[in-house]
Design a protein around this motif. Structure first.
Motif, PDB file in Angstrom:
ATOM      1  N   ASP A 100       0.810  -1.217   0.000  1.00 15.65           N
ATOM      2  CA  ASP A 100       0.000   0.000   0.000  1.00 15.65           C
ATOM      3  C   ASP A 100       0.846   1.270   0.000  1.00 15.65           C
ATOM      4  OD1 ASP A 100      -2.262  -1.436  -0.236  1.00 15.65           O
ATOM      5  OD2 ASP A 100      -3.056  -1.040   1.755  1.00 15.65           O
ATOM      6  N   PRO A 101       1.880   1.387   0.836  1.00 19.40           N
ATOM      7  CA  PRO A 101       2.722   2.592   0.752  1.00 19.40           C
ATOM      8  C   PRO A 101       3.394   2.746  -0.608  1.00 19.40           C
ATOM      9  CG  PRO A 101       3.122   1.432   2.803  1.00 19.40           C
ATOM     10  CD  PRO A 101       2.268   0.542   1.963  1.00 19.40           C
ATOM     11  N   MET A 102       3.742   1.618  -1.261  1.00 15.66           N
ATOM     12  CA  MET A 102       4.349   1.677  -2.588  1.00 15.66           C
ATOM     13  C   MET A 102       3.409   2.318  -3.593  1.00 15.66           C
ATOM     14  SD  MET A 102       6.155  -2.080  -2.864  1.00 15.66           S
ATOM     15  CE  MET A 102       5.831  -2.058  -4.606  1.00 15.66           C
ATOM     16  N   ASN A 103       2.109   2.139  -3.371  1.00 20.08           N
ATOM     17  CA  ASN A 103       1.103   2.647  -4.305  1.00 20.08           C
ATOM     18  C   ASN A 103       0.415   3.910  -3.799  1.00 20.08           C
ATOM     19  OD1 ASN A 103       0.813   0.475  -6.585  1.00 20.08           O
ATOM     20  ND2 ASN A 103       1.025  -0.676  -4.679  1.00 20.08           N
ATOM     21  N   GLY A 104       1.032   4.567  -2.811  1.00 18.20           N
ATOM     22  CA  GLY A 104       0.494   5.831  -2.320  1.00 18.20           C
ATOM     23  C   GLY A 104      -0.781   5.704  -1.521  1.00 18.20           C
ATOM     24  N   LYS A 105      -1.028   4.532  -0.940  1.00 19.24           N
ATOM     25  CA  LYS A 105      -2.249   4.313  -0.165  1.00 19.24           C
ATOM     26  C   LYS A 105      -1.927   4.292   1.324  1.00 19.24           C
ATOM     27  CE  LYS A 105      -4.336   1.342  -3.735  1.00 19.24           C
ATOM     28  NZ  LYS A 105      -4.871  -0.008  -3.992  1.00 19.24           N
ATOM     29  N   PRO A 106      -2.885   4.694   2.152  1.00 19.09           N
ATOM     30  CA  PRO A 106      -2.664   4.582   3.597  1.00 19.09           C
ATOM     31  C   PRO A 106      -2.594   3.117   4.015  1.00 19.09           C
ATOM     32  CG  PRO A 106      -4.936   5.205   3.131  1.00 19.09           C
ATOM     33  CD  PRO A 106      -4.199   5.277   1.824  1.00 19.09           C
ATOM     34  N   VAL A 107      -1.751   2.813   4.960  1.00 18.92           N
ATOM     35  CA  VAL A 107      -1.589   1.431   5.431  1.00 18.92           C
ATOM     36  C   VAL A 107      -2.786   1.062   6.308  1.00 18.92           C
ATOM     37  CG1 VAL A 107      -0.120  -0.153   6.715  1.00 18.92           C
ATOM     38  CG2 VAL A 107       0.904   1.672   5.363  1.00 18.92           C
ATOM     39  N   PRO A 108      -3.534   0.010   5.953  1.00 14.72           N
ATOM     40  CA  PRO A 108      -4.738  -0.316   6.714  1.00 14.72           C
ATOM     41  C   PRO A 108      -4.441  -0.905   8.094  1.00 14.72           C
ATOM     42  CG  PRO A 108      -4.343  -1.989   5.037  1.00 14.72           C
ATOM     43  CD  PRO A 108      -3.330  -0.911   4.810  1.00 14.72           C
ATOM     44  N   TYR A 109      -3.292  -1.549   8.236  1.00 21.16           N
ATOM     45  CA  TYR A 109      -2.903  -2.175   9.498  1.00 21.16           C
ATOM     46  C   TYR A 109      -1.412  -2.480   9.441  1.00 21.16           C
ATOM     47  CZ  TYR A 109      -2.974  -6.383   6.645  1.00 21.16           C
ATOM     48  OH  TYR A 109      -2.727  -7.290   5.649  1.00 21.16           O
ATOM     49  N   GLN A 110      -0.842  -2.821  10.567  1.00 21.18           N
ATOM     50  CA  GLN A 110       0.530  -3.285  10.658  1.00 21.18           C
ATOM     51  C   GLN A 110       0.522  -4.667  11.300  1.00 21.18           C
ATOM     52  OE1 GLN A 110       3.066  -1.872   9.333  1.00 21.18           O
ATOM     53  NE2 GLN A 110       2.557   0.296   9.102  1.00 21.18           N
ATOM     54  N   LEU A 111       1.556  -5.453  11.059  1.00 15.29           N
ATOM     55  CA  LEU A 111       1.626  -6.773  11.694  1.00 15.29           C
ATOM     56  C   LEU A 111       1.619  -6.648  13.213  1.00 15.29           C
ATOM     57  CD1 LEU A 111       4.151  -8.775   9.474  1.00 15.29           C
ATOM     58  CD2 LEU A 111       1.671  -9.005   9.594  1.00 15.29           C
ATOM     59  N   ALA A 112       2.132  -5.537  13.723  1.00 17.90           N
ATOM     60  CA  ALA A 112       2.153  -5.315  15.167  1.00 17.90           C
ATOM     61  C   ALA A 112       0.749  -5.163  15.754  1.00 17.90           C
ATOM     62  CB  ALA A 112       2.973  -4.077  15.490  1.00 17.90           C
ATOM     63  N   ASP A 113      -0.275  -5.011  14.911  1.00 16.59           N
ATOM     64  CA  ASP A 113      -1.652  -4.897  15.384  1.00 16.59           C
ATOM     65  C   ASP A 113      -2.241  -6.244  15.789  1.00 16.59           C
ATOM     66  OD1 ASP A 113      -1.653  -2.158  14.913  1.00 16.59           O
ATOM     67  OD2 ASP A 113      -2.423  -2.383  12.868  1.00 16.59           O
ATOM     68  N   PHE A 114      -1.480  -7.331  15.570  1.00 14.86           N
ATOM     69  CA  PHE A 114      -2.009  -8.681  15.807  1.00 14.86           C
ATOM     70  C   PHE A 114      -1.142  -9.469  16.785  1.00 14.86           C
ATOM     71  CE2 PHE A 114      -3.216  -7.348  11.551  1.00 14.86           C
ATOM     72  CZ  PHE A 114      -4.587  -7.545  11.573  1.00 14.86           C
ATOM     73  N   ALA A 115      -1.808 -10.343  17.520  1.00 11.26           N
ATOM     74  CA  ALA A 115      -1.123 -11.320  18.361  1.00 11.26           C
ATOM     75  C   ALA A 115      -1.178 -12.662  17.645  1.00 11.26           C
ATOM     76  CB  ALA A 115      -1.798 -11.427  19.718  1.00 11.26           C
ATOM     77  N   PRO A 116      -0.054 -13.182  17.143  1.00 10.57           N
ATOM     78  CA  PRO A 116      -0.069 -14.498  16.496  1.00 10.57           C
ATOM     79  C   PRO A 116      -0.467 -15.579  17.507  1.00 10.57           C
ATOM     80  CG  PRO A 116       1.954 -13.298  15.990  1.00 10.57           C
ATOM     81  CD  PRO A 116       1.278 -12.566  17.113  1.00 10.57           C
ATOM     82  N   ILE A 117      -1.419 -16.404  17.140  1.00 12.07           N
ATOM     83  CA  ILE A 117      -1.880 -17.490  18.014  1.00 12.07           C
ATOM     84  C   ILE A 117      -1.261 -18.818  17.599  1.00 12.07           C
ATOM     85  CG2 ILE A 117      -3.894 -18.748  18.872  1.00 12.07           C
ATOM     86  CD1 ILE A 117      -3.702 -15.828  19.824  1.00 12.07           C
ATOM     87  N   ALA A 118      -1.390 -19.171  16.323  1.00 13.52           N
ATOM     88  CA  ALA A 118      -0.814 -20.435  15.856  1.00 13.52           C
ATOM     89  C   ALA A 118      -0.802 -20.498  14.328  1.00 13.52           C
ATOM     90  CB  ALA A 118      -1.607 -21.625  16.397  1.00 13.52           C
ATOM     91  N   LEU A 119       0.249 -21.089  13.788  1.00 12.93           N
ATOM     92  CA  LEU A 119       0.265 -21.466  12.374  1.00 12.93           C
ATOM     93  C   LEU A 119      -0.443 -22.805  12.270  1.00 12.93           C
ATOM     94  CD1 LEU A 119       1.486 -20.940   9.456  1.00 12.93           C
ATOM     95  CD2 LEU A 119       3.317 -22.490  10.147  1.00 12.93           C
ATOM     96  N   VAL A 120      -1.326 -22.948  11.285  1.00 15.01           N
ATOM     97  CA  VAL A 120      -2.124 -24.170  11.157  1.00 15.01           C
ATOM     98  C   VAL A 120      -1.685 -25.017   9.965  1.00 15.01           C
ATOM     99  CG1 VAL A 120      -4.458 -25.104  10.915  1.00 15.01           C
ATOM    100  CG2 VAL A 120      -4.076 -23.031  12.275  1.00 15.01           C
ATOM    101  N   THR A 121      -1.624 -24.411   8.769  1.00 19.86           N
ATOM    102  CA  THR A 121      -1.243 -25.162   7.578  1.00 19.86           C
ATOM    103  C   THR A 121      -0.234 -24.374   6.754  1.00 19.86           C
ATOM    104  OG1 THR A 121      -2.978 -24.231   6.150  1.00 19.86           O
ATOM    105  CG2 THR A 121      -3.551 -26.194   7.437  1.00 19.86           C
ATOM    106  N   SER A 122       0.460 -25.073   5.882  1.00 22.92           N
ATOM    107  CA  SER A 122       1.377 -24.425   4.940  1.00 22.92           C
ATOM    108  C   SER A 122       1.389 -25.255   3.671  1.00 22.92           C
ATOM    109  CB  SER A 122       2.793 -24.349   5.536  1.00 22.92           C
ATOM    110  OG  SER A 122       3.680 -23.702   4.651  1.00 22.92           O
ATOM    111  N   ASP A 123       1.014 -24.619   2.576  1.00 19.40           N
ATOM    112  CA  ASP A 123       0.774 -25.342   1.331  1.00 19.40           C
ATOM    113  C   ASP A 123       1.420 -24.631   0.147  1.00 19.40           C
ATOM    114  OD1 ASP A 123      -0.336 -27.583   0.251  1.00 19.40           O
ATOM    115  OD2 ASP A 123      -2.400 -26.892   0.304  1.00 19.40           O
ATOM    116  N   PRO A 124       2.289 -25.303  -0.625  1.00 20.24           N
ATOM    117  CA  PRO A 124       2.843 -24.662  -1.821  1.00 20.24           C
ATOM    118  C   PRO A 124       1.781 -24.523  -2.903  1.00 20.24           C
ATOM    119  CG  PRO A 124       3.514 -26.954  -1.735  1.00 20.24           C
ATOM    120  CD  PRO A 124       2.805 -26.674  -0.448  1.00 20.24           C
ATOM    121  N   THR A 125       1.794 -23.400  -3.598  1.00 19.61           N
ATOM    122  CA  THR A 125       0.822 -23.180  -4.663  1.00 19.61           C
ATOM    123  C   THR A 125       1.181 -23.973  -5.907  1.00 19.61           C
ATOM    124  OG1 THR A 125       2.062 -21.201  -5.218  1.00 19.61           O
ATOM    125  CG2 THR A 125       0.081 -20.889  -3.941  1.00 19.61           C
ATOM    126  N   VAL A 126       0.192 -24.156  -6.779  1.00 16.18           N
ATOM    127  CA  VAL A 126       0.394 -24.837  -8.059  1.00 16.18           C
ATOM    128  C   VAL A 126      -0.185 -23.972  -9.166  1.00 16.18           C
ATOM    129  CG1 VAL A 126       0.438 -27.174  -7.102  1.00 16.18           C
ATOM    130  CG2 VAL A 126      -1.751 -26.173  -7.770  1.00 16.18           C
TER     131      VAL A 126
END
Length: 323
Positions: A100-126
């Motif tokens: 968003d900053p690259m495109n001149g848009k206001p940042v809607p949120y930052q990662l610091a706005d969240f508390a990570p609880i758990a990673l559940v899955t991880s899948d490579p795209t096809v």
């Protein structure tokens, strides 16, 4: 003189502390920032079902699509930090604070706005195309894209969403230019390919495997560092000689950053138990989505590394778009 102050504090805040300890005492909303039918929706509903059983309290999945996932993600960032609004997000959560900053848009949120609880899955795209189309190999696909620059198109879950980033990583490495057609989620993006509106799509295997097995889609290559067990015949971009074309769609649970420690602890315990439940593992096996559980401390480290890698990829996409 301090004793009355302490007593006053306990009188005022004891009900709040007790409520946190008994959390949840009412239904919890898990926001999935994409429409029904996509990878994050499949995982969210399976996790929410088991959390509901564990807590004996409904965990309701609410699809909040828009802006490649930014709408629903922002809603959780701004929600009351009481644990009653949580998020099941994809790796795209790391993208918008960069794009968003690259495109001149206001940042809607930052990662610091969240508390990570758990990673559940991880899948490579096809990379998938229509089974009745002309492309049977990735080499044929690339040759056509080079012959018709910007005329071959692909769908995605939204601008700078995970599927957009994955395809542009591939296009940049292959030296081709394609036309991007964004949709409001992985489900509509898949429907666009099946409907003949686009030529290709980067998809999580979970969202595409049924159509591939049903003979409606054909997979040409994968973004993983090794071949998928469910598609052992499918080559990876890495083994085909393309550098820096490795990408995973992961799903993880988040709460607002200011959520109280007792609430975060209850969330961590519930997600941990939900992911270990045979009903959840069976649901993921059915859609052939690999479980990659990480608890909050490990997930926080994983998130930092993944965000740094995606930042590099997004900045490359920005430079390509400016040419």
């Amino acid at each position: 003189m301090r004793k009355p102050i302490v007593v006053c504090f306990l009188v005022l805040f004891a009900p709040l502390l007790q409520a946190q300890g008994n959390y949840p005492t009412k239904p919890v909303t898990m926001i999935a920032p994409f429409p029904a039918g996509g990878s994050v929706d499949l995982v969210a509903r399976a996790v929410a079902q088991q959390m509901s059983e564990i807590w004996k309290q409904p965990v309701v999945v609410a699809n909040r699509p828009g802006a490649g996932g930014a709408v629903g993600t922002t809603a959780v960032a701004r929600a009351a930090p009481d644990g009653y609004t949580i998020l099941m997000s994809l790796s795209s959560i790391s993208i918008f604070p960069v794009s968003d900053p690259m495109n001149g848009k206001p940042v809607p949120y930052q990662l610091a706005d969240f508390a990570p609880i758990a990673l559940v899955t991880s899948d490579p795209t096809v990379l998938v195309v229509a089974a009745d189309g002309p492309y049977k190999t990735i080499q044929e696909f690339i040759a056509s894209a080079k012959a018709y620059p910007n005329q071959m198109n692909y769908s995605s879950s939204g601008i700078y969403g995970t599927l957009h980033v994955a395809m542009e990583m591939f296009a940049n490495a292959a030296g081709i230019k394609m036309f991007h057609v964004p949709y409001q989620g992985g489900g509509p993006a898949v429907a666009a390919l099946l409907g003949g509106q686009v030529h290709a799509l980067a998809s999580g295997p979970a969202a595409a495997i049924g159509q591939i097995k049903g003979g409606k889609m054909r997979a040409l290559a994968g973004w993983g560092d090794k071949r998928l067990p469910m598609m052992p015949e499918l080559p990876t971009f890495k083994e085909l000689g393309f550098k820096d074309v490795e990408f995973y769609i992961w799903s993880g649970v988040f709460a607002p950053a200011a959520a109280p420690a007792p609430v975060v602890a209850r969330l961590r315990a519930a997600v941990r138990a939900a992911v270990a439940d045979p009903l959840f593992t069976g649901a993921m096996e059915k859609v052939q989505t690999p479980i990659s559980y990480l608890d909050a401390p490990e997930f926080r480290g994983f998130l930092a590394k993944d965000a740094a890698r995606l930042k590099v990829a997004v900045e490359k996409i920005g430079k390509v778009a400016e040419k």
